[in-house]
Design a protein around this motif. Structure first.
Motif, PDB file in Angstrom:
ATOM      1  N   GLN A 215       0.845  -1.202   0.000  1.00  0.00           N
ATOM      2  CA  GLN A 215       0.000   0.000   0.000  1.00  0.00           C
ATOM      3  C   GLN A 215       0.883   1.255   0.000  1.00  0.00           C
ATOM      4  O   GLN A 215       0.591   2.233  -0.716  1.00  0.00           O
ATOM      5  N   ALA A 216       1.946   1.218   0.753  1.00  0.00           N
ATOM      6  CA  ALA A 216       2.864   2.369   0.793  1.00  0.00           C
ATOM      7  C   ALA A 216       3.527   2.548  -0.566  1.00  0.00           C
ATOM      8  O   ALA A 216       3.686   3.677  -1.063  1.00  0.00           O
ATOM      9  N   THR A 217       3.927   1.434  -1.186  1.00  0.00           N
ATOM     10  CA  THR A 217       4.565   1.497  -2.509  1.00  0.00           C
ATOM     11  C   THR A 217       3.589   2.038  -3.541  1.00  0.00           C
ATOM     12  O   THR A 217       3.947   2.896  -4.373  1.00  0.00           O
ATOM     13  N   ILE A 218       2.336   1.549  -3.492  1.00  0.00           N
ATOM     14  CA  ILE A 218       1.302   2.020  -4.428  1.00  0.00           C
ATOM     15  C   ILE A 218       1.091   3.519  -4.243  1.00  0.00           C
ATOM     16  O   ILE A 218       1.003   4.289  -5.225  1.00  0.00           O
ATOM     17  N   ALA A 219       0.997   3.950  -2.995  1.00  0.00           N
ATOM     18  CA  ALA A 219       0.792   5.387  -2.724  1.00  0.00           C
ATOM     19  C   ALA A 219       1.970   6.198  -3.259  1.00  0.00           C
ATOM     20  O   ALA A 219       1.781   7.268  -3.870  1.00  0.00           O
ATOM     21  N   ALA A 220       3.192   5.689  -3.076  1.00  0.00           N
ATOM     22  CA  ALA A 220       4.379   6.401  -3.575  1.00  0.00           C
ATOM     23  C   ALA A 220       4.374   6.447  -5.096  1.00  0.00           C
ATOM     24  O   ALA A 220       4.689   7.484  -5.711  1.00  0.00           O
ATOM     25  N   LEU A 221       3.988   5.315  -5.718  1.00  0.00           N
ATOM     26  CA  LEU A 221       3.937   5.274  -7.186  1.00  0.00           C
ATOM     27  C   LEU A 221       2.857   6.205  -7.724  1.00  0.00           C
ATOM     28  O   LEU A 221       3.067   6.902  -8.742  1.00  0.00           O
ATOM     29  N   GLU A 222       1.707   6.242  -7.058  1.00  0.00           N
ATOM     30  CA  GLU A 222       0.638   7.147  -7.495  1.00  0.00           C
ATOM     31  C   GLU A 222       1.079   8.602  -7.334  1.00  0.00           C
ATOM     32  O   GLU A 222       0.783   9.447  -8.194  1.00  0.00           O
TER      33      GLU A 222
END
Length: 126
Positions: A104-111
């Motif tokens: 979730q943290a990675t997805i948020a960073a990618l977004e």
């Protein structure tokens, strides 16, 4: 003389009646003793049968208890195994939750990076 003969016959008859009465009573007592002896033998036989059955039942109960002890030991071992597996499963769940949080943290960073890249492209096109 006749009087003495009558008395003798009467005494003899009384003696015979008393003898027959005594013999009858003795026969009855002997019959009763035989009945009691038979009952005693039957009772002894029944006691022996009950003791034998009790011994057999005791052996069966001991065997059943032994089997139950074995089953209890087996169930306790299975319970410990299941507890161990439950602990492992709980650890895996925690690990998966940690991975999910990282994802979730990675997805948020990618977004966030995507949004920044889109702004950069929009600024360059403008």
């Amino acid at each position: 003389m006749e009087l003495a003969a009558d008395q003798y016959k009467r005494a003899e008859k009384e003696a015979e009646e008393k003898y027959l009465h005594a013999r009858t009573m003795a026969d009855k007592a002997e019959k009763r003793a035989t009945e009691l002896e038979l009952r005693a033998r039957i009772a002894e036989s029944e006691i022996a049968r009950i003791r034998s059955a009790s011994s057999e039942e005791l052996v069966k109960q001991k065997e059943k208890s032994k089997n139950l002890d074995g089953r209890i030991t087996q169930l306790v071992a299975e319970q410990e195994h299941l507890r161990s597996r439950a602990t492992e499963s709980q650890a895996q769940v925690e690990s998966l939750r940690d991975l999910e949080a990282e994802n979730q943290a990675t997805i948020a960073a990618l977004e966030a990076s995507k949004a920044e890249a889109e702004r950069d492209v929009a600024q360059q096109n403008a």
